[in-house]
Design a protein around this motif. Structure first.
Motif, PDB file in Angstrom:
ATOM      1  N   ALA A  35      12.315  -4.154   9.752  1.00 14.11           N
ATOM      2  CA  ALA A  35      10.969  -4.448   9.257  1.00 14.11           C
ATOM      3  C   ALA A  35      10.512  -3.352   8.299  1.00 14.11           C
ATOM      4  CB  ALA A  35       9.993  -4.575  10.422  1.00 14.11           C
ATOM      5  N   TRP A  36      10.849  -2.113   8.603  1.00 13.12           N
ATOM      6  CA  TRP A  36      10.508  -0.973   7.751  1.00 13.12           C
ATOM      7  C   TRP A  36      11.183  -1.098   6.386  1.00 13.12           C
ATOM      8  CZ3 TRP A  36      14.026   3.211   6.637  1.00 13.12           C
ATOM      9  CH2 TRP A  36      13.438   4.302   6.001  1.00 13.12           C
ATOM     10  N   GLU A  37      12.458  -1.461   6.384  1.00 12.13           N
ATOM     11  CA  GLU A  37      13.170  -1.629   5.113  1.00 12.13           C
ATOM     12  C   GLU A  37      12.563  -2.766   4.290  1.00 12.13           C
ATOM     13  OE1 GLU A  37      17.339  -1.868   6.343  1.00 12.13           O
ATOM     14  OE2 GLU A  37      17.565   0.129   5.461  1.00 12.13           O
ATOM     15  N   ARG A  38      12.191  -3.858   4.953  1.00 12.02           N
ATOM     16  CA  ARG A  38      11.549  -4.974   4.236  1.00 12.02           C
ATOM     17  C   ARG A  38      10.215  -4.520   3.642  1.00 12.02           C
ATOM     18  NH1 ARG A  38      13.474  -7.729   8.704  1.00 12.02           N
ATOM     19  NH2 ARG A  38      11.426  -7.719   9.702  1.00 12.02           N
ATOM     20  N   GLU A  39       9.468  -3.732   4.390  1.00 12.05           N
ATOM     21  CA  GLU A  39       8.181  -3.223   3.903  1.00 12.05           C
ATOM     22  C   GLU A  39       8.394  -2.358   2.663  1.00 12.05           C
ATOM     23  OE1 GLU A  39       3.997  -2.669   4.004  1.00 12.05           O
ATOM     24  OE2 GLU A  39       5.223  -4.043   5.194  1.00 12.05           O
ATOM     25  N   LEU A  40       9.380  -1.507   2.700  1.00  7.48           N
ATOM     26  CA  LEU A  40       9.672  -0.642   1.555  1.00  7.48           C
ATOM     27  C   LEU A  40      10.075  -1.451   0.325  1.00  7.48           C
ATOM     28  CD1 LEU A  40      11.665   2.281   3.198  1.00  7.48           C
ATOM     29  CD2 LEU A  40       9.486   2.464   1.994  1.00  7.48           C
ATOM     30  N   GLU A  41      10.843  -2.509   0.540  1.00  5.92           N
ATOM     31  CA  GLU A  41      11.336  -3.321  -0.571  1.00  5.92           C
ATOM     32  C   GLU A  41      10.262  -4.234  -1.160  1.00  5.92           C
ATOM     33  OE1 GLU A  41      14.656  -5.462   1.019  1.00  5.92           O
ATOM     34  OE2 GLU A  41      15.876  -3.660   1.191  1.00  5.92           O
ATOM     35  N   SER A  42       9.345  -4.705  -0.330  1.00  5.63           N
ATOM     36  CA  SER A  42       8.442  -5.761  -0.788  1.00  5.63           C
ATOM     37  C   SER A  42       7.072  -5.280  -1.243  1.00  5.63           C
ATOM     38  CB  SER A  42       8.261  -6.806   0.313  1.00  5.63           C
ATOM     39  OG  SER A  42       7.583  -6.237   1.420  1.00  5.63           O
ATOM     40  N   ASP A  43       6.631  -4.119  -0.830  1.00  9.50           N
ATOM     41  CA  ASP A  43       5.269  -3.682  -1.150  1.00  9.50           C
ATOM     42  C   ASP A  43       5.237  -2.910  -2.462  1.00  9.50           C
ATOM     43  OD1 ASP A  43       2.820  -2.037  -1.203  1.00  9.50           O
ATOM     44  OD2 ASP A  43       2.465  -3.031   0.713  1.00  9.50           O
ATOM     45  N   THR A  44       4.551  -3.458  -3.450  1.00  9.76           N
ATOM     46  CA  THR A  44       4.511  -2.817  -4.762  1.00  9.76           C
ATOM     47  C   THR A  44       3.692  -1.530  -4.756  1.00  9.76           C
ATOM     48  OG1 THR A  44       2.670  -4.231  -5.425  1.00  9.76           O
ATOM     49  CG2 THR A  44       4.893  -4.953  -6.038  1.00  9.76           C
ATOM     50  N   GLU A  45       2.708  -1.408  -3.873  1.00 16.40           N
ATOM     51  CA  GLU A  45       1.951  -0.162  -3.768  1.00 16.40           C
ATOM     52  C   GLU A  45       2.869   0.988  -3.359  1.00 16.40           C
ATOM     53  OE1 GLU A  45      -1.434  -0.414  -1.216  1.00 16.40           O
ATOM     54  OE2 GLU A  45      -2.196  -2.189  -2.214  1.00 16.40           O
ATOM     55  N   LEU A  46       3.804   0.696  -2.497  1.00 17.45           N
ATOM     56  CA  LEU A  46       4.738   1.726  -2.054  1.00 17.45           C
ATOM     57  C   LEU A  46       5.665   2.154  -3.181  1.00 17.45           C
ATOM     58  CD1 LEU A  46       5.654   0.522   1.538  1.00 17.45           C
ATOM     59  CD2 LEU A  46       4.182   2.443   0.898  1.00 17.45           C
ATOM     60  N   ASP A  47       5.926   1.260  -4.134  1.00 17.83           N
ATOM     61  CA  ASP A  47       6.757   1.629  -5.287  1.00 17.83           C
ATOM     62  C   ASP A  47       6.124   2.786  -6.057  1.00 17.83           C
ATOM     63  OD1 ASP A  47       8.639  -0.305  -4.733  1.00 17.83           O
ATOM     64  OD2 ASP A  47       7.838  -1.740  -6.177  1.00 17.83           O
ATOM     65  N   SER A  48       4.816   2.704  -6.270  1.00 24.01           N
ATOM     66  CA  SER A  48       4.118   3.769  -6.988  1.00 24.01           C
ATOM     67  C   SER A  48       4.147   5.067  -6.200  1.00 24.01           C
ATOM     68  CB  SER A  48       2.660   3.375  -7.251  1.00 24.01           C
ATOM     69  OG  SER A  48       2.615   2.235  -8.055  1.00 24.01           O
ATOM     70  N   LEU A  49       3.890   4.980  -4.908  1.00 22.60           N
ATOM     71  CA  LEU A  49       3.926   6.170  -4.059  1.00 22.60           C
ATOM     72  C   LEU A  49       5.330   6.750  -4.011  1.00 22.60           C
ATOM     73  CD1 LEU A  49       2.467   8.090  -2.148  1.00 22.60           C
ATOM     74  CD2 LEU A  49       2.889   6.454  -0.301  1.00 22.60           C
ATOM     75  N   ASP A  50       6.332   5.885  -3.992  1.00 26.41           N
ATOM     76  CA  ASP A  50       7.716   6.332  -3.933  1.00 26.41           C
ATOM     77  C   ASP A  50       8.089   7.160  -5.163  1.00 26.41           C
ATOM     78  OD1 ASP A  50      10.329   6.366  -2.643  1.00 26.41           O
ATOM     79  OD2 ASP A  50      10.970   5.073  -4.290  1.00 26.41           O
ATOM     80  N   GLU A  51       7.512   6.825  -6.305  1.00 27.97           N
ATOM     81  CA  GLU A  51       7.787   7.592  -7.520  1.00 27.97           C
ATOM     82  C   GLU A  51       7.253   9.016  -7.398  1.00 27.97           C
ATOM     83  OE1 GLU A  51       6.512   5.601 -11.053  1.00 27.97           O
ATOM     84  OE2 GLU A  51       7.478   3.734 -10.464  1.00 27.97           O
ATOM     85  N   LEU A  52       6.132   9.177  -6.710  1.00 27.98           N
ATOM     86  CA  LEU A  52       5.532  10.494  -6.526  1.00 27.98           C
ATOM     87  C   LEU A  52       6.170  11.246  -5.360  1.00 27.98           C
ATOM     88  CD1 LEU A  52       1.792   9.480  -6.938  1.00 27.98           C
ATOM     89  CD2 LEU A  52       3.240  10.619  -8.620  1.00 27.98           C
ATOM     90  N   SER A  53       6.397  10.550  -4.259  1.00 31.30           N
ATOM     91  CA  SER A  53       6.932  11.186  -3.058  1.00 31.30           C
ATOM     92  C   SER A  53       7.646  10.161  -2.189  1.00 31.30           C
ATOM     93  CB  SER A  53       5.797  11.837  -2.263  1.00 31.30           C
ATOM     94  OG  SER A  53       6.289  12.333  -1.039  1.00 31.30           O
ATOM     95  N   PRO A  54       8.961  10.075  -2.313  1.00 30.63           N
ATOM     96  CA  PRO A  54       9.698   9.127  -1.467  1.00 30.63           C
ATOM     97  C   PRO A  54       9.437   9.309   0.030  1.00 30.63           C
ATOM     98  CG  PRO A  54      11.104   9.908  -3.230  1.00 30.63           C
ATOM     99  CD  PRO A  54       9.826  10.731  -3.282  1.00 30.63           C
ATOM    100  N   PRO A  55       9.386  10.540   0.562  1.00 22.66           N
ATOM    101  CA  PRO A  55       9.097  10.680   1.992  1.00 22.66           C
ATOM    102  C   PRO A  55       7.718  10.134   2.372  1.00 22.66           C
ATOM    103  CG  PRO A  55      10.063  12.703   1.160  1.00 22.66           C
ATOM    104  CD  PRO A  55       9.745  11.840  -0.030  1.00 22.66           C
ATOM    105  N   ALA A  56       6.739  10.302   1.507  1.00 26.22           N
ATOM    106  CA  ALA A  56       5.400   9.780   1.794  1.00 26.22           C
ATOM    107  C   ALA A  56       5.408   8.252   1.821  1.00 26.22           C
ATOM    108  CB  ALA A  56       4.390  10.284   0.770  1.00 26.22           C
ATOM    109  N   ALA A  57       6.136   7.639   0.920  1.00 26.66           N
ATOM    110  CA  ALA A  57       6.240   6.179   0.898  1.00 26.66           C
ATOM    111  C   ALA A  57       6.934   5.680   2.161  1.00 26.66           C
ATOM    112  CB  ALA A  57       6.999   5.720  -0.342  1.00 26.66           C
TER     113      ALA A  57
END
Length: 71
Positions: A35-57
């Protein structure tokens, strides 16, 4: 750094939740990690956060999975 999905999910959790999830059966841990992996893949807000800080995303996705868990 863990490479399996469960290990990565556990690493993304805060220490209190990490221990609670570790005490669950392996099958439940795998379900939550998926479920966590699906959340990471599907949420576009997390994409932006991932660019700044992958651990935070990853941590935010882990919090969402536990918050949305039934029960």
């Amino acid at each position: 750094m863990p490479t399996d999905p469960v290990g990565r999910f556990l690493t993304a959790l805060d220490p209190e939740h990490r221990e609670a999830v570790r005490s669950r059966p392996r099958e439940e841990q795998e379900h939550l990690a998926a479920a966590w992996e699906r959340e990471l893949e599907s949420d576009t807000e997390l994409d932006s956060l991932d660019e700044l800080s992958p651990p935070a995303a990853e941590a935010e996705a882990a919090r969402r999975v536990l918050r949305n868990e039934p029960g």
